[in-house]
Enzyme design. Structure first.
Site, PDB file in Angstrom:
ATOM      1  N   GLY A 137      40.315 -68.495  29.774  1.00 27.93           N
ATOM      2  CA  GLY A 137      39.181 -67.677  29.348  1.00 27.93           C
ATOM      3  C   GLY A 137      39.665 -66.473  28.581  1.00 27.93           C
ATOM      4  N   CYS A 151      46.100 -70.961  32.592  1.00 23.84           N
ATOM      5  CA  CYS A 151      46.109 -69.732  31.786  1.00 23.84           C
ATOM      6  C   CYS A 151      45.368 -68.603  32.521  1.00 23.84           C
ATOM      7  CB  CYS A 151      45.529 -70.020  30.408  1.00 23.84           C
ATOM      8  SG  CYS A 151      46.025 -68.800  29.198  1.00 23.84           S
ATOM      9  N   TYR A 152      44.170 -68.231  32.081  1.00 26.34           N
ATOM     10  CA  TYR A 152      43.443 -67.177  32.811  1.00 26.34           C
ATOM     11  C   TYR A 152      43.275 -67.566  34.279  1.00 26.34           C
ATOM     12  CZ  TYR A 152      39.764 -63.879  34.124  1.00 26.34           C
ATOM     13  OH  TYR A 152      39.024 -62.906  34.759  1.00 26.34           O
ATOM     14  N   HIS A 210      48.406 -74.792  28.309  1.00 28.35           N
ATOM     15  CA  HIS A 210      47.181 -75.597  28.374  1.00 28.35           C
ATOM     16  C   HIS A 210      47.521 -77.094  28.431  1.00 28.35           C
ATOM     17  CE1 HIS A 210      44.186 -72.433  27.772  1.00 28.35           C
ATOM     18  NE2 HIS A 210      45.179 -71.827  27.146  1.00 28.35           N
ATOM     19  N   GLU A 256      45.458 -79.450  28.857  1.00 33.20           N
ATOM     20  CA  GLU A 256      44.317 -80.249  28.415  1.00 33.20           C
ATOM     21  C   GLU A 256      44.314 -80.537  26.917  1.00 33.20           C
ATOM     22  OE1 GLU A 256      44.399 -77.165  29.345  1.00 33.20           O
ATOM     23  OE2 GLU A 256      42.844 -75.889  28.492  1.00 33.20           O
ATOM     24  N   ASP A 259      23.668 -93.582  22.346  1.00 36.16           N
ATOM     25  CA  ASP A 259      23.230 -92.931  23.588  1.00 36.16           C
ATOM     26  C   ASP A 259      21.905 -93.506  24.090  1.00 36.16           C
ATOM     27  OD1 ASP A 259      25.410 -91.443  22.981  1.00 36.16           O
ATOM     28  OD2 ASP A 259      24.287 -89.695  22.284  1.00 36.16           O
ATOM     29  N   LYS A 315      30.816 -88.760  25.717  1.00 37.48           N
ATOM     30  CA  LYS A 315      30.562 -89.842  24.761  1.00 37.48           C
ATOM     31  C   LYS A 315      31.481 -91.056  24.996  1.00 37.48           C
ATOM     32  CE  LYS A 315      28.351 -90.687  20.785  1.00 37.48           C
ATOM     33  NZ  LYS A 315      26.976 -90.255  20.478  1.00 37.48           N
TER      34      LYS A 315
END
Ligand code: XMP
Length: 558
Positions: free
Chosen positions: A100, A127-128, A214, A216, A272, A414
Site C-alpha cells: 500500500g 511490502c507495506y 512483490h 504477485e 461472462d 475472468k
C-alpha cells in the site's frame, strides 16, 4: 487492559479501542476450530479452504488474489477497514496483508484489523504488509537510505524456511518500497536479504512471514511458487478450488435459491453472460429464458453465431429481438461518446423490459458480474479512480422490474470464468472471445453512427479478426479491432484520385484492461491487414496503426 496496547504471549498489538479488542478476541477464539483438515469429498467454497487478503490500497492487490486462485485456493479481498466479522465469515486458513502507499509511522496509517494476529492463523505480509507486521508486533520501520524500485536479487539465508522450499538460493524479485524493516519484532529473524535490504524477508519461523518484495507480479518469476508454498506448506491448503467443485456447488445453491421460480438473463454474446446463463441452465433448465437483443451494433455474423450456439448446441430457451432500427434511430445525430453510451443503455433497458413483460411473472435476473467489478464497487469513494468512461452500462438491472439478482460469477476472475465455461461445455470460440464493449461498434465509429459506416467498420473488423486468428495471435491479444475515424484523406487507386475514410487498427495486450500495451504485431501481418482493408472494404483508402499504450490512451477510442 491498558488502552492502546495489549500483551499476548507472542504479540504486542497497537490498537485504539479496548471493547473492540475484546470483541475481536472472542471471534479469534471461535476461529481456533476452523483449521481442521477437510474431509474427503467435501466441497470448498470459502467454507474451509479460504485465504483472506487484506487490502491496504496497493495497485497489485487484485494480482495477489489472482495468484492465490491460480494455486486453486479460494480467496477474497477485503478493504483494511472491513469489519473483522465479515473477514472471518469466509473462515480463512490464513491472511495475506497487501502492499500500500502509506507509511506505517504516518498518523493515520491503516492498520491490520485487530483479531488477525490474535487468531494465530498464518500471516503473510507483502511490502507495506510486512512493515505493518513489524510495526504492530514491536519492531521498527524507518525510511530506507534510498527508494528501491525495480529488480533485485534475493539471497535466501534460512534454508529451512517453508516459503522457499524447492526454490533456488538466489532469485530475481521485484521491489517497490521506500521504508525498510530496521528492527525485527521479538521472535522474528531475517530469512533472506538483497543488496539494499538486509531484512528482505522476515519470519517468526512458523506462521508469520513478511516479504519486502512483490511475489504477485510477473517480474518476480518464482513469486507464484513462494505464494504456493505459503498456501500449501504454511496454511495447509490442498488446492481444492477447481472449476468442477465450483460448478457443483453453484448448481446446488442456484437450485436452492430459485426453487420453482422463473429466471431471465440478457445474453450479449460475450463470455461472462454466456457462462452465467449456462450455469443457471445447468441448475434449473427451462425455468431460465434468455433474451438476446441485437442492437445493430454487433460484428458481422455475431448474432447468428451466438444464437446458433445457445439454441442448437446448448439447447437453451432464447428470445431473439432485432432492435436495430430502434437503436439507430436513437443514435441519429449523436456524436458524443458518453451520449451514445447513455442512449444505448436506455434503449437496451426498454427493449429488455418489453420482452420480459411478455414472459409473464419473472422472479430472478441472472447477470455475469465478475469479481473485479465487485471489488471496484466496494472501493471507498476516496480511492475510486476518476471516472473516465461509463462502462458496464448495458445489461444493468432495470430498477422498476424489482427482480432478485443471481450473480453466480460474482467471486470469479475472468480466467476462472473461462475455465468454468470450458468445463460446462461452451465452445472454444465463445469462451476465448476477446472482450467486446456493450455499446459495440458505436464507440468504434468516431462521430455519428449510421448503417453505411457500420457496414464499412464491419468489413474492416472482419478482416482484422480473420488475419489475427490466421496468425494464431487471437488469444495472445487482449483486444484486436478496427476503428472507423471521421478523417478522410486523399489516395490514389489505379489512375483515380480517391477521398476515403481513414481506418485505425488497435491491438493491445493486457491482464485486466486497467493498463494495456500496444501489441508489436509483425510487419508482414500489418501489411496484409492494411492491403486487404483498402482493397476489400469500399470507402477506405488509408490504414494506420495505433501505437499508444494505456495510460495515457484508453483501449477504445471513445
Ligand atoms: P478503455 O477504453 O476504458 O476500455 O481502456 C477498457 C475495457 O472496457 C471495455 N469498454 C467497455 N465495456 N461498456 C462495456 O461494457 C462500455 O461502455 C465500454 N467502454 C470500454 C473496452 O473494450 C476494454 O475492454
Amino acid at each position: 487492559m491498558k488502552k492502546g496496547k495489549e500483551e499476548t504471549s507472542s504479540h504486542r498489538i497497537v490498537t485504539t479501542d479496548d471493547a473492540e479488542v475484546s470483541a475481536y478476541l472472542e471471534i479469534a477464539k471461535e476461529l481456533q476450530g476452523v483449521q481442521a483438515a477437510p474431509k474427503p469429498g467435501e466441497v470448498f467454497h470459502g467454507e474451509k479452504e479460504a485465504i483472506a487478503i487484506i487490502d491496504f490500497g496497493s495497485q497489485y492487490s487484485h494480482l495477489i488474489a489472482r495468484r492465490v486462485r491460480e494455486c486453486n485456493v479460494y480467496c477474497e479481498l477485503f478493504p483494511h477497514d472491513a469489519p473483522l466479522k465479515q473477514i472471518m465469515s469466509i473462515h480463512p486458513r490464513g491472511f495475506i496483508l497487501s502492499g500500500g502507499p502509506a507509511s506505517v509511522y504516518e498518523k493515520k496509517a491503516p492498520l491490520t484489523p485487530v483479531g488477525v494476529y490474535e487468531s494465530h492463523l498464518p500471516v503473510l505480509g507483502i511490502c507495506y504488509g510486512m512493515q505493518l507486521i513489524t510495526h504492530q508486533l514491536g519492531g521498527k520501520v524507518a525510511p530506507g537510505a534510498k527508494r528501491e524500485y525495480g529488480p533485485a536479487v534475493l539471497h535466501v539465508s534460512d534454508e529451512r524456511s517453508p516459503l522457499f522450499k524447492g526454490l533456488p538460493e538466489s532469485l530475481s524479485v521485484w521491489m517497490s518500497h521506500g521504508d525498510q524493516v530496521i528492527d525485527m519484532p521479538p521472535g522474528f529473524k531475517s530469512s533472506a536479504y538483497t543488496e539494499n535490504s538486509p531484512n528482505a524477508v522476515i519470519s517468526d519461523g512458523r506462521k508469520s512471514f513478511g516479504l519486502q518484495f512483490h511475489p504477485e507480479v510477473a517480474h518476480t518469476p518464482e513469486g507464484i511458487n513462494i505464494i504456493k508454498n505459503f498456501l500449501y506448506r504454511v496454511c495447509g491448503c490442498k488446492g481444492t478450488w477447481t472449476p468442477g467443485n465450483f460448478i457443483n456447488e453453484s448448481i446446488n445453491s442456484i437450485r436452492e435459491q430459485v426453487r420453482r421460480g422463473k429466471v431471465i438473463c440478457a445474453l450479449s454474446g460475450g463470455v461472462d453472460s454466456a457462462v452465467a446463463a449456462k450455469l443457471v441452465h445447468a441448475a434449473i433448465g427451462d425455468q431460465l429464458t434468455c433474451i438476446f437483443v441485437n442492437n445493430g451494433l454487433l460484428r458481422r455474423e455475431e448474432p447468428e453465431r451466438a444464437l446458433n450456439t445457445f439454441r442448437k448446441n446448448l439447447r437453451m430457451k432464447v428470445v431473439y429481438v432485432d432492435a436495430t432500427d430502434q437503436f439507430l434511430k436513437k443514435l441519429k445525430g449523436v456524436t458524443d461518446p458518453e451520449q451514445k453510451r447513455k442512449h444505448i443503455g436506455q434503449e437496451f433497458i426498454k427493449v429488455f423490459e418489453r420482452q420480459a413483460t411478455k414472459l409473464g411473472k419473472i422472479d430472478f435476473l441472472t447477470q455475469g458480474t465478475l469479481y473485479p467489478d465487485v471489488i471496484e464497487s466496494a472501493t471507498p469513494e476516496s480511492k475510486a479512480a476518476a471516472k473516465i468512461k461509463t462502462h458496464h452500462n448495458v445489461g444493468g438491472l432495470p430498477a422498476k422490474m424489482a427482480l432478485t439478482l443471481i450473480e453466480p460469477l460474482r467471486y470469479l476472475f475472468k480466467d476462472e470464468v473461462r475455465r468454468v465455461g470450458l468445463e460446462l461445455g461452451l465452445p472454444d470460440d465463445m469462451v476465448w472471445r476477446q472482450p467486446f464493449p456493450g455499446p459495440g461498434l458505436a464507440i468504434r465509429i468516431i462521430g455519428e453512427v449510421n448503417r453505411d459506416k457500420l457496414e464499412i467498420l464491419r468489413g474492416a473488423d472482419w478482416i482484422v479478426m480473420n488475419e489475427i486468428k490466421k496468425a494464431k495471435l487471437y488469444r495472445e491479444m487482449w483486444q484486436t479491432f478496427a476503428i472507423l475515424t471521421d478523417v478522410h484523406s486523399v489516395g490514389v487507386m489505379g489512375d483515380f484520385r480517391t477521398y476515403g475514410y481513414l481506418v485505425a487498427l488497435r491491438a493491445v495486450t493486457s491482464q485486466d484492461a486497467m493498463t494495456a500495451d500496444w501489441a508489436r504485431l509483425p510487419y508482414p501481418l500489418l501489411a496484409t491487414i492494411s492491403n486487404r482493408i483498402v482493397n476489400e472494404v469500399h470507402g477506405v483508402n488509408r490504414v494506420v496503426y495505433d501505437i499508444t499504450s494505456k495510460p495515457p490512451s484508453t483501449i477504445e477510442w471513445e
